[in-house]
Design an enzyme around this catalytic site. Sequence first.
Site, mmCIF file in Angstrom:
data_model
loop_
_atom_site.group_PDB
_atom_site.id
_atom_site.type_symbol
_atom_site.label_atom_id
_atom_site.label_comp_id
_atom_site.label_asym_id
_atom_site.label_seq_id
_atom_site.Cartn_x
_atom_site.Cartn_y
_atom_site.Cartn_z
ATOM 1 N N LYS A 24 0.832 -1.220 0.000
ATOM 2 C CA LYS A 24 0.000 0.000 0.000
ATOM 3 C C LYS A 24 0.863 1.266 0.000
ATOM 4 C CE LYS A 24 -2.954 0.704 3.546
ATOM 5 N NZ LYS A 24 -3.000 1.935 4.340
ATOM 6 N N SER A 169 7.760 9.127 11.858
ATOM 7 C CA SER A 169 6.613 8.992 10.955
ATOM 8 C C SER A 169 7.036 9.194 9.502
ATOM 9 C CB SER A 169 5.536 10.015 11.318
ATOM 10 O OG SER A 169 4.652 10.172 10.223
ATOM 11 N N GLN A 171 5.033 9.292 7.096
ATOM 12 C CA GLN A 171 4.080 10.203 6.453
ATOM 13 C C GLN A 171 4.559 11.646 6.600
ATOM 14 O OE1 GLN A 171 0.289 9.207 8.189
ATOM 15 N NE2 GLN A 171 0.117 7.310 7.027
ATOM 16 N N ASP A 321 2.600 -1.070 11.897
ATOM 17 C CA ASP A 321 1.256 -1.486 11.485
ATOM 18 C C ASP A 321 0.940 -2.936 11.869
ATOM 19 O OD1 ASP A 321 0.673 0.990 10.447
ATOM 20 O OD2 ASP A 321 1.346 0.484 8.431
HETATM 21 C C1 S3P Z 1 2.762 4.862 6.269
HETATM 22 C C2 S3P Z 1 3.389 5.233 7.427
HETATM 23 C C3 S3P Z 1 2.951 4.824 8.770
HETATM 24 C C4 S3P Z 1 1.966 3.661 8.710
HETATM 25 C C5 S3P Z 1 0.934 3.847 7.635
HETATM 26 C C6 S3P Z 1 1.599 3.972 6.275
HETATM 27 C C7 S3P Z 1 3.284 5.356 4.988
HETATM 28 O O1 S3P Z 1 2.323 5.919 9.418
HETATM 29 O O2 S3P Z 1 1.346 3.483 9.953
HETATM 30 O O3 S3P Z 1 0.035 2.756 7.616
HETATM 31 O O4 S3P Z 1 2.933 4.810 3.925
HETATM 32 O O5 S3P Z 1 4.067 6.321 5.004
HETATM 33 P P1 S3P Z 1 3.196 7.045 10.183
HETATM 34 O O6 S3P Z 1 4.063 7.644 9.196
HETATM 35 O O7 S3P Z 1 2.193 8.028 10.717
HETATM 36 O O8 S3P Z 1 3.900 6.301 11.279
#
Ligand code: S3P
Length: 441
Positions: A24, A169, A171, A321
């Site tokens: 994903k 993070s 993200q 996750d």
């Molecule tokens: C993700 C980062 C994680 C993860 C999320 C997907 C990503 O979150 O929990 O399901 O694709 O960058 P965080 O960056 O908030 O830890």
Amino acid sequence: MNNYIQIRNKIRKFKKKIEISGDKSISIRCVLLASQAIGVSKIYNLLESEDVLNSLKSIKRLGINYEKFKDYYKIEGLGLAGYNTQKRIKLYAGNSGTFARLILGLLANSNNEISVVGDKSLSVRDFSRITDPLEKFGLKIKSNKSKLPVKIKGSNYLRPINYFEKLGSAQCKSAVIFAALKTPGITKIIAKKSRNHTELLLKSLRFPIKVVPKKNYDIIEVKGQHNFNGFNYRVPGDISSSSFFLVLTLLSKDSELIIKNINVNKSRIGVIKILNKMNAKILLKNKKKYKGEETSDIIVSSEKNLKGINCPKSLNSSAIDEFLIIFLAAAKAKGVSTFKNLGELNNKESPRLDIAVNFLKKIGIKVTRKKNDIKIYGNPKLELNGNYHIKNFKKDHRVFMMSCIAALSLGGKWKIYDTDSVNSSFPNFIKIIKKLGANIN
Ligand code: S3P
């Protein structure tokens, strides 16, 4: 159709080889970067889940065409300044924190106010972790008390920033990298270790990004405003989706499973390291490198002698996750397991730490909690024969899938609600557990 499933029997022993749909995180990044490339990109094995489909629909609203072919998606990017933001537009992120947060970075140069909205679960999650650093680039953001809807208006005078990402993070890190793509000069990021798919993808596109790895963090420098060309990419299988099958196999009798071609990037395989420390013997075979990412087949078999773990905090980010399913393994392991510093779990699609503690107690496992640390008192003899109704978990796909694995490996009569929650990350989940022999109504 009823939106629940019933499981009344444990799964019987299985020996199978399966494939899991595309990762994903990588799928969303491929869609977004292809939408910013110049020319045609072809993305093979793109995950066709709601989070990714909402990303595709959103780039379309921003004027980027895409088309589905038999085994790939063609995306026609128009470069870093290619989004059509002449009108005020609303983008629907659905359940996807990753898409909602990353697109904000790419809207750093939008001409008009663009709103990002989400579903109920996403609308209660924090966005200040993204909007605070993005505002420093010089763009304008309004939010609903740090929550969605977020309205963002870009700037033609972006300035590079220095940013310290201390949550671990990906993200946050990726949103800042994406804004830096649009910004003249060099943006510097010191980032606590987290998944690095954005950096690897940009490197494979020869974008000027430099990463100096240190023990606990990375120093990242992004030199902005370099256009890149369309690209071809084959998305490997998703380790997070695979983790449910790893634990199902470990907890089932006389079973063996091979999962083909999974992304085993070091920043993602905490679940394998943790389960192996608990006495599992999960093997990686047929390792390959693909555009900076590591992939391999994963081989797992039943393990009667799982033992508790004092889980090192350094593994938290690379298993972030997967903790729900790891806790289930700990429930059936011999001895006490300790997990620390997991406050971030309560910032996910549901408050996962709270939900996990309640879930474990419901199936008769002793759990103690001090703020963000928990102790799980495992019981290798755990066998269930009661009735279990699982609902009100904010449609968190991973709570749903973990509950199914609990039902199939521990026994009891289960009714698990919100089946459609799996569509956000893993629409094939039910099909694959049925293929392994699960009896599901
Ligand atoms: C993700 C980062 C994680 C993860 C999320 C997907 C990503 O979150 O929990 O399901 O694709 O960058 P965080 O960056 O908030 O830890």
